[in-house]
Scaffold this active site. Structure first.
Site, PDB file in Angstrom:
ATOM      1  N   CYS A  32       0.859  -1.181   0.000  1.00 28.10           N
ATOM      2  CA  CYS A  32       0.000   0.000   0.000  1.00 28.10           C
ATOM      3  C   CYS A  32       0.899   1.236   0.000  1.00 28.10           C
ATOM      4  O   CYS A  32       2.125   1.143   0.135  1.00 28.10           O
ATOM      5  CB  CYS A  32      -0.903  -0.003   1.223  1.00 28.10           C
ATOM      6  SG  CYS A  32       0.013   0.098   2.790  1.00 28.10           S
ATOM      7  N   HIS A  61       5.559  -4.953   8.754  1.00 30.59           N
ATOM      8  CA  HIS A  61       5.541  -6.328   9.239  1.00 30.59           C
ATOM      9  C   HIS A  61       5.711  -7.325   8.091  1.00 30.59           C
ATOM     10  O   HIS A  61       4.775  -7.963   7.639  1.00 30.59           O
ATOM     11  CB  HIS A  61       4.239  -6.601  10.005  1.00 30.59           C
ATOM     12  CG  HIS A  61       4.268  -6.078  11.399  1.00 30.59           C
ATOM     13  ND1 HIS A  61       3.137  -5.827  12.133  1.00 30.59           N
ATOM     14  CD2 HIS A  61       5.307  -5.744  12.209  1.00 30.59           C
ATOM     15  CE1 HIS A  61       3.479  -5.375  13.331  1.00 30.59           C
ATOM     16  NE2 HIS A  61       4.790  -5.302  13.387  1.00 30.59           N
ATOM     17  N   HIS A  95       3.885   1.940  11.690  1.00 25.98           N
ATOM     18  CA  HIS A  95       2.776   1.683  12.613  1.00 25.98           C
ATOM     19  C   HIS A  95       2.506   2.839  13.564  1.00 25.98           C
ATOM     20  O   HIS A  95       1.452   2.887  14.201  1.00 25.98           O
ATOM     21  CB  HIS A  95       3.078   0.432  13.443  1.00 25.98           C
ATOM     22  CG  HIS A  95       3.522  -0.729  12.616  1.00 25.98           C
ATOM     23  ND1 HIS A  95       4.851  -1.046  12.429  1.00 25.98           N
ATOM     24  CD2 HIS A  95       2.821  -1.626  11.901  1.00 25.98           C
ATOM     25  CE1 HIS A  95       4.940  -2.101  11.635  1.00 25.98           C
ATOM     26  NE2 HIS A  95       3.722  -2.470  11.306  1.00 25.98           N
ATOM     27  N   HIS A 145      -0.620  -4.743  19.478  1.00 24.96           N
ATOM     28  CA  HIS A 145      -0.172  -4.391  18.138  1.00 24.96           C
ATOM     29  C   HIS A 145       0.495  -3.015  18.199  1.00 24.96           C
ATOM     30  O   HIS A 145       0.007  -2.104  18.872  1.00 24.96           O
ATOM     31  CB  HIS A 145      -1.353  -4.369  17.168  1.00 24.96           C
ATOM     32  CG  HIS A 145      -0.943  -4.221  15.735  1.00 24.96           C
ATOM     33  ND1 HIS A 145      -0.626  -3.006  15.170  1.00 24.96           N
ATOM     34  CD2 HIS A 145      -0.769  -5.143  14.744  1.00 24.96           C
ATOM     35  CE1 HIS A 145      -0.288  -3.182  13.907  1.00 24.96           C
ATOM     36  NE2 HIS A 145      -0.377  -4.463  13.620  1.00 24.96           N
ATOM     37  N   GLU A 147       0.563  -0.496  16.296  1.00 28.55           N
ATOM     38  CA  GLU A 147      -0.301   0.626  15.954  1.00 28.55           C
ATOM     39  C   GLU A 147      -1.197   0.994  17.127  1.00 28.55           C
ATOM     40  O   GLU A 147      -1.404   2.176  17.424  1.00 28.55           O
ATOM     41  CB  GLU A 147      -1.151   0.306  14.722  1.00 28.55           C
ATOM     42  CG  GLU A 147      -2.031   1.473  14.301  1.00 28.55           C
ATOM     43  CD  GLU A 147      -2.970   1.126  13.160  1.00 28.55           C
ATOM     44  OE1 GLU A 147      -4.071   1.717  13.109  1.00 28.55           O
ATOM     45  OE2 GLU A 147      -2.611   0.285  12.318  1.00 28.55           O
ATOM     46  N   THR A 186      -6.241   0.645  11.873  1.00 23.56           N
ATOM     47  CA  THR A 186      -6.459   0.768  10.429  1.00 23.56           C
ATOM     48  C   THR A 186      -6.448  -0.554   9.684  1.00 23.56           C
ATOM     49  O   THR A 186      -6.851  -0.610   8.519  1.00 23.56           O
ATOM     50  CB  THR A 186      -5.387   1.673   9.789  1.00 23.56           C
ATOM     51  OG1 THR A 186      -4.103   1.063   9.926  1.00 23.56           O
ATOM     52  CG2 THR A 186      -5.383   3.055  10.423  1.00 23.56           C
ATOM     53  N   SER A 289       1.898  -5.350   3.281  1.00 26.65           N
ATOM     54  CA  SER A 289       3.333  -5.206   3.534  1.00 26.65           C
ATOM     55  C   SER A 289       4.153  -6.287   2.829  1.00 26.65           C
ATOM     56  O   SER A 289       5.340  -6.449   3.115  1.00 26.65           O
ATOM     57  CB  SER A 289       3.607  -5.236   5.042  1.00 26.65           C
ATOM     58  OG  SER A 289       3.004  -6.369   5.648  1.00 26.65           O
TER      59      SER A 289
END
Length: 333
Positions: A32, A61, A95, A145, A147, A186, A289
Protein backbone atom coordinates in the site's frame (compact mmCIF):
# COMPACT_ATOMS: atom_id res chain seq x y z
CA UNK A 1 -19.24 -3.21 -4.94
CA UNK A 2 -16.39 -2.45 -7.30
CA UNK A 3 -16.39 -3.48 -10.93
CA UNK A 4 -14.39 -6.63 -11.57
CA UNK A 5 -11.98 -6.82 -14.47
CA UNK A 6 -10.13 -9.96 -15.45
CA UNK A 7 -7.07 -10.70 -17.51
CA UNK A 8 -5.92 -14.23 -18.31
CA UNK A 9 -2.34 -15.21 -19.00
CA UNK A 10 -0.37 -18.44 -18.97
CA UNK A 11 2.92 -18.31 -17.12
CA UNK A 12 4.14 -21.66 -18.42
CA UNK A 13 3.59 -23.60 -21.60
CA UNK A 14 1.19 -26.53 -21.22
CA UNK A 15 2.91 -29.60 -19.90
CA UNK A 16 0.95 -32.86 -20.03
CA UNK A 17 3.13 -34.29 -17.28
CA UNK A 18 1.74 -31.87 -14.72
CA UNK A 19 -1.79 -31.46 -13.35
CA UNK A 20 -3.59 -28.33 -14.48
CA UNK A 21 -4.17 -25.52 -12.01
CA UNK A 22 -6.18 -22.37 -12.60
CA UNK A 23 -4.78 -19.49 -10.55
CA UNK A 24 -6.83 -16.40 -9.74
CA UNK A 25 -4.37 -13.60 -8.98
CA UNK A 26 -6.17 -10.94 -6.98
CA UNK A 27 -5.72 -7.22 -7.40
CA UNK A 28 -5.20 -4.96 -5.61
CA UNK A 29 -2.63 -6.90 -3.59
CA UNK A 30 0.69 -6.23 -1.90
CA UNK A 31 2.23 -2.91 -0.98
CA UNK A 32 0.00 0.00 0.00
CA UNK A 33 1.07 3.65 -0.19
CA UNK A 34 2.00 3.79 3.50
CA UNK A 35 4.28 0.77 3.20
CA UNK A 36 5.93 2.13 0.05
CA UNK A 37 6.56 5.43 1.85
CA UNK A 38 8.07 3.73 4.90
CA UNK A 39 10.40 1.45 2.92
CA UNK A 40 11.41 4.32 0.64
CA UNK A 41 12.18 6.40 3.75
CA UNK A 42 14.70 3.83 4.97
CA UNK A 43 16.29 3.41 1.54
CA UNK A 44 16.47 7.17 0.96
CA UNK A 45 18.01 7.73 4.39
CA UNK A 46 20.63 5.09 3.58
CA UNK A 47 21.34 6.82 0.27
CA UNK A 48 21.71 10.25 1.85
CA UNK A 49 23.40 9.45 5.16
CA UNK A 50 24.93 6.05 4.56
CA UNK A 51 24.82 3.09 6.92
CA UNK A 52 23.83 2.52 9.59
CA UNK A 53 20.30 3.89 9.63
CA UNK A 54 18.43 2.84 12.77
CA UNK A 55 14.78 1.80 12.63
CA UNK A 56 12.61 1.50 15.73
CA UNK A 57 10.55 -1.67 15.36
CA UNK A 58 10.12 -3.47 12.04
CA UNK A 59 9.54 -0.74 9.46
CA UNK A 60 6.64 -2.87 8.15
CA UNK A 61 5.54 -6.33 9.24
CA UNK A 62 7.31 -8.43 6.64
CA UNK A 63 10.41 -10.46 7.45
CA UNK A 64 11.63 -10.47 3.85
CA UNK A 65 11.49 -6.67 3.69
CA UNK A 66 13.24 -6.33 7.04
CA UNK A 67 16.05 -8.73 6.08
CA UNK A 68 16.49 -6.96 2.73
CA UNK A 69 16.86 -3.60 4.45
CA UNK A 70 19.25 -5.09 7.02
CA UNK A 71 21.49 -6.23 4.17
CA UNK A 72 21.57 -2.62 2.92
CA UNK A 73 22.64 -1.25 6.30
CA UNK A 74 19.46 -0.74 8.35
CA UNK A 75 19.71 -1.65 12.03
CA UNK A 76 16.41 -2.57 13.68
CA UNK A 77 15.84 -1.94 17.38
CA UNK A 78 12.80 -2.27 19.60
CA UNK A 79 13.52 0.71 21.85
CA UNK A 80 15.58 3.87 21.57
CA UNK A 81 17.89 2.83 24.41
CA UNK A 82 19.36 0.31 21.96
CA UNK A 83 20.50 3.18 19.72
CA UNK A 84 24.00 4.47 20.55
CA UNK A 85 24.81 8.16 20.69
CA UNK A 86 24.94 8.94 17.00
CA UNK A 87 24.18 11.56 14.37
CA UNK A 88 22.76 8.89 12.08
CA UNK A 89 18.99 8.92 11.48
CA UNK A 90 16.55 6.91 13.56
CA UNK A 91 13.33 6.10 11.71
CA UNK A 92 10.00 5.38 13.38
CA UNK A 93 8.04 2.57 11.72
CA UNK A 94 4.87 2.86 9.65
CA UNK A 95 2.78 1.68 12.61
CA UNK A 96 3.30 4.87 14.61
CA UNK A 97 4.73 5.45 18.08
CA UNK A 98 3.51 6.81 21.42
CA UNK A 99 4.22 10.50 22.02
CA UNK A 100 6.83 9.54 24.59
CA UNK A 101 9.13 8.21 21.85
CA UNK A 102 9.70 11.50 19.96
CA UNK A 103 10.14 13.21 23.34
CA UNK A 104 12.83 10.68 24.29
CA UNK A 105 14.49 11.16 20.92
CA UNK A 106 14.54 14.94 21.34
CA UNK A 107 15.97 14.62 24.85
CA UNK A 108 18.86 12.57 23.45
CA UNK A 109 19.30 14.86 20.41
CA UNK A 110 18.50 11.94 18.13
CA UNK A 111 17.88 12.77 14.48
CA UNK A 112 14.43 11.18 14.24
CA UNK A 113 12.46 10.65 11.04
CA UNK A 114 8.80 9.69 11.45
CA UNK A 115 7.64 7.19 8.79
CA UNK A 116 4.23 6.66 10.40
CA UNK A 117 1.61 5.96 7.75
CA UNK A 118 -0.44 9.15 7.20
CA UNK A 119 -3.62 7.13 7.68
CA UNK A 120 -2.41 6.08 11.14
CA UNK A 121 -1.49 9.69 11.87
CA UNK A 122 -5.09 10.58 10.92
CA UNK A 123 -6.33 8.28 13.72
CA UNK A 124 -3.88 9.88 16.16
CA UNK A 125 -5.18 13.34 15.30
CA UNK A 126 -8.79 12.21 15.67
CA UNK A 127 -8.07 10.80 19.12
CA UNK A 128 -6.30 14.02 20.17
CA UNK A 129 -9.18 16.16 18.92
CA UNK A 130 -11.75 14.12 20.82
CA UNK A 131 -9.63 14.35 23.96
CA UNK A 132 -9.34 18.14 23.63
CA UNK A 133 -13.13 18.28 23.39
CA UNK A 134 -13.44 16.38 26.66
CA UNK A 135 -14.52 13.02 25.26
CA UNK A 136 -13.41 9.61 26.48
CA UNK A 137 -11.99 7.76 23.47
CA UNK A 138 -12.71 4.10 22.79
CA UNK A 139 -10.18 2.39 20.51
CA UNK A 140 -11.26 -0.67 18.55
CA UNK A 141 -8.16 -2.78 17.98
CA UNK A 142 -5.90 -5.64 19.00
CA UNK A 143 -3.95 -5.40 22.25
CA UNK A 144 -0.20 -5.29 21.82
CA UNK A 145 -0.17 -4.39 18.14
CA UNK A 146 2.34 -1.55 17.58
CA UNK A 147 -0.30 0.63 15.95
CA UNK A 148 -2.58 0.23 18.97
CA UNK A 149 0.28 0.91 21.38
CA UNK A 150 1.10 4.05 19.41
CA UNK A 151 -2.49 5.29 19.34
CA UNK A 152 -3.02 4.71 23.07
CA UNK A 153 0.23 6.57 23.66
CA UNK A 154 -1.11 9.75 22.04
CA UNK A 155 -3.27 10.54 25.07
CA UNK A 156 -2.75 10.73 28.84
CA UNK A 157 -3.38 7.50 30.81
CA UNK A 158 -7.07 6.80 31.30
CA UNK A 159 -8.13 8.97 28.35
CA UNK A 160 -8.46 6.09 25.89
CA UNK A 161 -9.85 2.59 26.42
CA UNK A 162 -9.12 -0.38 24.17
CA UNK A 163 -12.08 -2.59 23.22
CA UNK A 164 -11.39 -5.81 21.34
CA UNK A 165 -14.72 -7.65 21.39
CA UNK A 166 -18.43 -7.01 21.54
CA UNK A 167 -18.28 -8.46 25.06
CA UNK A 168 -15.80 -5.74 26.01
CA UNK A 169 -18.30 -3.14 24.87
CA UNK A 170 -21.14 -4.75 26.80
CA UNK A 171 -19.04 -4.74 29.96
CA UNK A 172 -17.91 -1.12 29.68
CA UNK A 173 -18.68 1.23 32.51
CA UNK A 174 -18.11 4.91 31.77
CA UNK A 175 -18.92 8.04 33.74
CA UNK A 176 -20.61 9.96 30.94
CA UNK A 177 -22.18 7.88 28.17
CA UNK A 178 -23.03 11.04 26.23
CA UNK A 179 -19.42 12.19 25.99
CA UNK A 180 -17.71 9.38 24.09
CA UNK A 181 -15.91 8.94 20.78
CA UNK A 182 -14.32 6.00 19.01
CA UNK A 183 -11.44 5.38 16.62
CA UNK A 184 -10.20 2.11 15.12
CA UNK A 185 -6.99 0.37 14.18
CA UNK A 186 -6.46 0.77 10.43
CA UNK A 187 -5.78 -2.90 9.59
CA UNK A 188 -8.82 -4.64 11.06
CA UNK A 189 -11.37 -6.85 9.35
CA UNK A 190 -13.97 -4.61 7.76
CA UNK A 191 -16.80 -6.93 8.86
CA UNK A 192 -15.50 -7.32 12.41
CA UNK A 193 -15.13 -3.58 12.74
CA UNK A 194 -18.65 -3.00 11.44
CA UNK A 195 -19.93 -5.39 14.12
CA UNK A 196 -17.95 -3.53 16.79
CA UNK A 197 -19.17 -0.12 15.61
CA UNK A 198 -22.76 -1.37 15.55
CA UNK A 199 -22.31 -2.56 19.13
CA UNK A 200 -20.83 0.78 20.18
CA UNK A 201 -23.56 2.86 18.58
CA UNK A 202 -26.28 0.61 19.99
CA UNK A 203 -24.87 0.76 23.52
CA UNK A 204 -23.92 4.44 23.29
CA UNK A 205 -26.24 6.16 20.78
CA UNK A 206 -24.52 9.55 21.15
CA UNK A 207 -20.98 8.27 20.60
CA UNK A 208 -19.00 10.27 18.01
CA UNK A 209 -17.21 8.41 15.22
CA UNK A 210 -14.70 9.43 12.56
CA UNK A 211 -15.90 11.49 9.59
CA UNK A 212 -14.43 8.79 7.35
CA UNK A 213 -13.78 5.23 8.48
CA UNK A 214 -10.35 4.60 9.98
CA UNK A 215 -9.71 1.27 8.23
CA UNK A 216 -7.33 2.08 5.44
CA UNK A 217 -8.26 1.88 1.77
CA UNK A 218 -5.76 -0.92 1.09
CA UNK A 219 -7.11 -3.14 3.86
CA UNK A 220 -10.65 -2.61 2.58
CA UNK A 221 -9.77 -3.25 -1.07
CA UNK A 222 -7.78 -6.42 -0.42
CA UNK A 223 -10.51 -7.88 1.78
CA UNK A 224 -13.16 -7.07 -0.82
CA UNK A 225 -11.17 -8.86 -3.53
CA UNK A 226 -10.91 -11.96 -1.34
CA UNK A 227 -14.65 -11.93 -0.69
CA UNK A 228 -15.35 -11.85 -4.42
CA UNK A 229 -13.56 -15.15 -5.13
CA UNK A 230 -13.46 -17.09 -1.85
CA UNK A 231 -16.41 -19.38 -2.61
CA UNK A 232 -15.33 -20.05 -6.20
CA UNK A 233 -11.85 -21.50 -5.61
CA UNK A 234 -10.57 -24.67 -3.95
CA UNK A 235 -7.92 -22.79 -1.96
CA UNK A 236 -6.56 -19.31 -1.28
CA UNK A 237 -3.04 -18.26 -0.38
CA UNK A 238 -2.26 -14.99 1.36
CA UNK A 239 1.36 -13.95 0.93
CA UNK A 240 2.55 -12.15 4.04
CA UNK A 241 4.14 -12.44 7.47
CA UNK A 242 2.40 -14.08 10.41
CA UNK A 243 2.82 -10.89 12.48
CA UNK A 244 1.09 -8.77 9.83
CA UNK A 245 -2.39 -7.82 11.03
CA UNK A 246 -3.78 -7.03 7.60
CA UNK A 247 -2.42 -10.32 6.19
CA UNK A 248 -3.97 -12.34 9.02
CA UNK A 249 -7.28 -10.60 8.41
CA UNK A 250 -7.18 -11.59 4.72
CA UNK A 251 -6.90 -15.25 5.69
CA UNK A 252 -9.78 -14.89 8.15
CA UNK A 253 -11.94 -13.11 5.57
CA UNK A 254 -11.31 -15.93 3.09
CA UNK A 255 -12.40 -18.54 5.63
CA UNK A 256 -15.51 -16.61 6.65
CA UNK A 257 -16.41 -16.05 3.01
CA UNK A 258 -16.55 -19.78 2.31
CA UNK A 259 -13.06 -20.72 1.18
CA UNK A 260 -12.40 -24.33 2.16
CA UNK A 261 -8.61 -23.99 2.42
CA UNK A 262 -6.92 -20.69 3.27
CA UNK A 263 -3.29 -20.32 4.30
CA UNK A 264 -0.93 -17.45 5.13
CA UNK A 265 2.62 -18.01 3.87
CA UNK A 266 5.70 -15.80 3.65
CA UNK A 267 7.78 -17.79 1.15
CA UNK A 268 7.33 -20.71 -1.22
CA UNK A 269 9.12 -22.95 1.28
CA UNK A 270 6.24 -22.37 3.71
CA UNK A 271 3.58 -23.86 1.40
CA UNK A 272 2.14 -27.12 2.72
CA UNK A 273 2.27 -28.86 -0.63
CA UNK A 274 0.33 -31.94 0.45
CA UNK A 275 -2.72 -29.76 1.09
CA UNK A 276 -2.62 -28.34 -2.42
CA UNK A 277 -1.89 -31.53 -4.34
CA UNK A 278 -5.48 -32.14 -5.51
CA UNK A 279 -6.84 -28.64 -6.06
CA UNK A 280 -7.83 -27.31 -9.48
CA UNK A 281 -8.37 -23.62 -8.63
CA UNK A 282 -6.24 -21.39 -6.41
CA UNK A 283 -6.57 -17.71 -5.51
CA UNK A 284 -3.47 -15.76 -4.53
CA UNK A 285 -3.30 -12.38 -2.82
CA UNK A 286 -0.77 -10.51 -0.70
CA UNK A 287 -0.97 -8.41 2.42
CA UNK A 288 -0.22 -4.69 2.27
CA UNK A 289 3.33 -5.21 3.53
CA UNK A 290 4.23 -8.12 1.20
CA UNK A 291 6.40 -7.36 -1.86
CA UNK A 292 5.40 -8.63 -5.30
CA UNK A 293 8.65 -10.59 -5.59
CA UNK A 294 7.29 -13.05 -3.00
CA UNK A 295 4.08 -13.51 -5.00
CA UNK A 296 6.20 -14.27 -8.06
CA UNK A 297 8.33 -16.71 -6.08
CA UNK A 298 5.25 -18.63 -4.94
CA UNK A 299 3.74 -18.67 -8.43
CA UNK A 300 7.04 -20.04 -9.76
CA UNK A 301 6.94 -22.78 -7.14
CA UNK A 302 3.42 -23.75 -8.22
CA UNK A 303 4.50 -23.63 -11.86
CA UNK A 304 7.17 -26.21 -11.08
CA UNK A 305 4.44 -28.60 -9.90
CA UNK A 306 1.42 -27.64 -12.02
CA UNK A 307 0.56 -26.54 -15.53
CA UNK A 308 -0.65 -23.05 -14.61
CA UNK A 309 -3.22 -20.81 -16.21
CA UNK A 310 -3.29 -17.43 -14.43
CA UNK A 311 -6.24 -15.05 -14.46
CA UNK A 312 -5.89 -11.67 -12.77
CA UNK A 313 -9.08 -10.39 -11.12
CA UNK A 314 -9.14 -6.70 -10.22
CA UNK A 315 -11.81 -5.23 -7.94
CA UNK A 316 -10.44 -1.70 -7.46
CA UNK A 317 -7.92 0.76 -8.84
CA UNK A 318 -5.46 2.29 -6.37
CA UNK A 319 -3.64 5.52 -7.14
CA UNK A 320 -2.79 6.64 -3.63
CA UNK A 321 0.64 8.21 -3.07
CA UNK A 322 2.21 9.58 0.10
CA UNK A 323 5.34 11.78 -0.12
CA UNK A 324 8.45 10.98 1.89
CA UNK A 325 8.87 12.47 5.39
CA UNK A 326 9.88 16.11 5.02
CA UNK A 327 13.40 15.54 6.38
CA UNK A 328 14.12 13.32 3.39
CA UNK A 329 12.28 15.45 0.85
CA UNK A 330 14.61 18.36 1.57
CA UNK A 331 17.63 16.18 0.98
CA UNK A 332 16.44 14.40 -2.14
CA UNK A 333 18.47 15.25 -5.22
Amino acid sequence: MSDISTEARAIEAPNSGKPKLNVVLLAPRGFCAGVVRAIDAVEEALRIYGAPVYVRHEIVHNKYVVETLKAKGAVFVEELDEVPDTRQPVIFSAHGVPKSIPVEAETRNIFAIDATCPLVTKVHREAELHHKRGRLVLLVGHAGHPEVVGTIGQLPPGSIILVQTVADIAALEVEDERNLAYVTQTTLSVDDTREMVDALTTRFPEIVGPHKQDICYATTNRQEAVKQVAQNVDALLVVGSSNSSNSQRLKEVAERSGCRLARLVLRAEDVEWDLFSKISTLAVTAGASAPEVLVEEILDAFAARFDLSVQEVSTANEGVFFPLPRELRRETV
